[in-house]
Design a protein around this motif. Structure first.
Motif, PDB file in Angstrom:
ATOM      1  N   ARG A 253       0.827  -1.004   0.075  1.00  0.00           N
ATOM      2  CA  ARG A 253       0.244   0.107  -0.089  1.00  0.00           C
ATOM      3  C   ARG A 253       1.007   1.258  -0.195  1.00  0.00           C
ATOM      4  O   ARG A 253       0.042   2.162  -0.007  1.00  0.00           O
ATOM      5  N   TYR A 254       2.364   1.481  -0.170  1.00  0.00           N
ATOM      6  CA  TYR A 254       2.854   1.993  -0.685  1.00  0.00           C
ATOM      7  C   TYR A 254       4.384   1.879  -1.528  1.00  0.00           C
ATOM      8  O   TYR A 254       4.549   0.493  -1.454  1.00  0.00           O
ATOM      9  N   THR A 268       1.134   6.191  -2.182  1.00  0.00           N
ATOM     10  CA  THR A 268       0.882   5.565  -1.334  1.00  0.00           C
ATOM     11  C   THR A 268      -1.278   5.182  -2.306  1.00  0.00           C
ATOM     12  O   THR A 268      -2.154   5.897  -2.492  1.00  0.00           O
ATOM     13  N   VAL A 269      -1.981   4.123  -0.921  1.00  0.00           N
ATOM     14  CA  VAL A 269      -3.616   3.506  -1.529  1.00  0.00           C
ATOM     15  C   VAL A 269      -3.809   3.590   0.506  1.00  0.00           C
ATOM     16  O   VAL A 269      -2.819   3.164   0.916  1.00  0.00           O
ATOM     17  N   ALA A 270      -4.695   3.760   0.224  1.00  0.00           N
ATOM     18  CA  ALA A 270      -5.750   3.817   1.123  1.00  0.00           C
ATOM     19  C   ALA A 270      -6.874   2.619   1.386  1.00  0.00           C
ATOM     20  O   ALA A 270      -7.917   2.632   1.234  1.00  0.00           O
ATOM     21  N   LEU A 271      -6.239   1.391   1.268  1.00  0.00           N
ATOM     22  CA  LEU A 271      -7.011   0.368   0.814  1.00  0.00           C
ATOM     23  C   LEU A 271      -6.620  -0.478   2.119  1.00  0.00           C
ATOM     24  O   LEU A 271      -5.555  -1.401   2.143  1.00  0.00           O
ATOM     25  N   ARG A 285      -5.130  -5.679   4.472  1.00  0.00           N
ATOM     26  CA  ARG A 285      -3.888  -4.999   4.234  1.00  0.00           C
ATOM     27  C   ARG A 285      -3.833  -3.995   5.174  1.00  0.00           C
ATOM     28  O   ARG A 285      -4.536  -3.916   5.976  1.00  0.00           O
ATOM     29  N   VAL A 286      -2.477  -3.446   5.141  1.00  0.00           N
ATOM     30  CA  VAL A 286      -1.964  -2.561   5.747  1.00  0.00           C
ATOM     31  C   VAL A 286      -2.627  -0.966   5.421  1.00  0.00           C
ATOM     32  O   VAL A 286      -1.146  -0.180   4.742  1.00  0.00           O
ATOM     33  N   PRO A 287      -3.514  -0.131   4.919  1.00  0.00           N
ATOM     34  CA  PRO A 287      -3.367   0.957   4.041  1.00  0.00           C
ATOM     35  C   PRO A 287      -2.691   2.122   4.903  1.00  0.00           C
ATOM     36  O   PRO A 287      -1.830   2.415   5.510  1.00  0.00           O
TER      37      PRO A 287
END
Length: 333
Positions: A253-254, A268-271, A285-287
């Motif tokens: 996620r990054y 960077t991804v907020a999922l 996952r760890v956003p």
């Protein structure tokens, strides 16, 4: 939100005052007050849980009130890929209404792809389940109006921000190599093909150069391609030295690929979940979200959401292929 969009001069969002004109969607930001926290939230794709976790983390890390309250830039792709796309859209609308001058939303490819012809909604990208949801509820006045507000909103939303310290902020990429000669001559950052590359281009983690493919909007770029763009942008009076983006759903996620040492590119991804189209990796996952740091790559913050909560909000599909019952609205909020 409709009233805000109807306002003379536009909705007055963060950085709107820096637009060269009403149609400017590649904004050269004049100043960024480094003393006021600025946070960047990547792709959400209906992940209401990750959005609320990000807002909680921002409130915890940067407490404040009034004019000093943190500012937020969303990197786009609010919906599609199942999840709670309508709820995420409305939550972002809430944040805008609470403080337009503190919120900026950059259009992602899924946001840009949504359209309305006066009868039905459609999307030029897949998956397009948000358009399907809107069409399934055309008899529901407020859902239809929310969809139409989204189309209006993203039609004029920025595709890129050029910060004075050299940071480029976009959903996906930058004008690729085959556009550089034309861009150098015209200086037109709002050329439709340039805007498309800001929204659709994909980063290759190790390649030096990638040949643009104009038969596909998702052309890749390499680290020498970005370096060439940085050189061009400096000549055109918009110096770029580094970048933050979303778009590519990296497993951690990054990512800041080591090949981009000279000109760092942060994805960077907020999922908090594995999307249906992601084949590998754990479901939970760890956003991430990122905080603006002047003259540096943004600082990454990881959000460790309890696995049980992720599983409760996004149940694993059962043996018949159907998802279990989603969490309650109260749990989602």
């Amino acid at each position: 939100m409709e009233g805000l969009l109807d306002r003379a001069g536009g909705p007055g969002l963060l950085f709107d005052n820096d637009r060269a004109g009403p149609g400017d969607r590649a904004i050269q930001v004049k100043t960024v007050d480094a003393a006021v926290p600025l946070w960047i939230i990547g792709d959400l794709h209906g992940d209401l849980l990750a959005l609320e976790a990000a807002l909680a983390a921002i409130a915890r890390e940067t407490p404040g009130s009034g004019a000093e309250r943190p500012r937020i830039v969303f990197l786009g792709d609010l919906f599609d890929d199942e999840g709670y796309g309508l709820e995420v859209l409305l939550r972002v609308f809430e944040l805008i209404l609470e403080g337009p001058e503190r919120t900026c939303v950059i259009a992602g490819n899924h946001d840009e792809a949504l359209s309305y012809d006066g009868i039905r909604f459609a999307s030029s990208v897949s998956p397009a389940d948000f358009a399907d949801l809107l069409n399934a509820h055309l008899s529901h006045e407020w859902i239809e109006r929310a969809g139409k507000a989204a189309v209006r909103f993203f039609a004029t939303a920025p595709r890129a921000l050029f910060f004075p310290d050299g940071l480029l902020v976009a959903h996906a990429g930058f004008p690729l190599a085959d556009l550089h000669e034309r861009l150098a001559e015209s200086g037109n950052w709002n050329d439709l093909t340039c805007l498309s590359d800001f929204t659709w281009a994909r980063a290759h983690p190790t390649a030096r150069r990638k040949l643009p493919n104009r038969f596909s909007r998702g052309s890749q770029f390499g680290y020498q391609d970005f370096a060439a763009f940085c050189e061009l942008s400096a000549r055109l009076g918009r110096p770029v030295t580094h970048m933050v983006r979303g778009h590519d759903h990296v497993e951690e996620r990054y990512a800041i690929p080591s090949a981009y040492r000279a000109h760092p590119v942060l994805t960077t991804v907020a999922l908090s979940r594995r999307l249906p189209r992601e084949t590998f990796g754990p479901r939970e996952r760890v956003p991430t979200l990122a905080r603006f740091v002047e003259h540096s790559a943004p600082q990454v913050h990881r959000m460790h959401i309890p696995t049980a909560l992720i599983d409760a909000i996004y149940p694993e599909p059962s043996a018949d292929g159907l998802a279990g019952e989603p969490g309650s609205l109260e749990a989602r909020r």
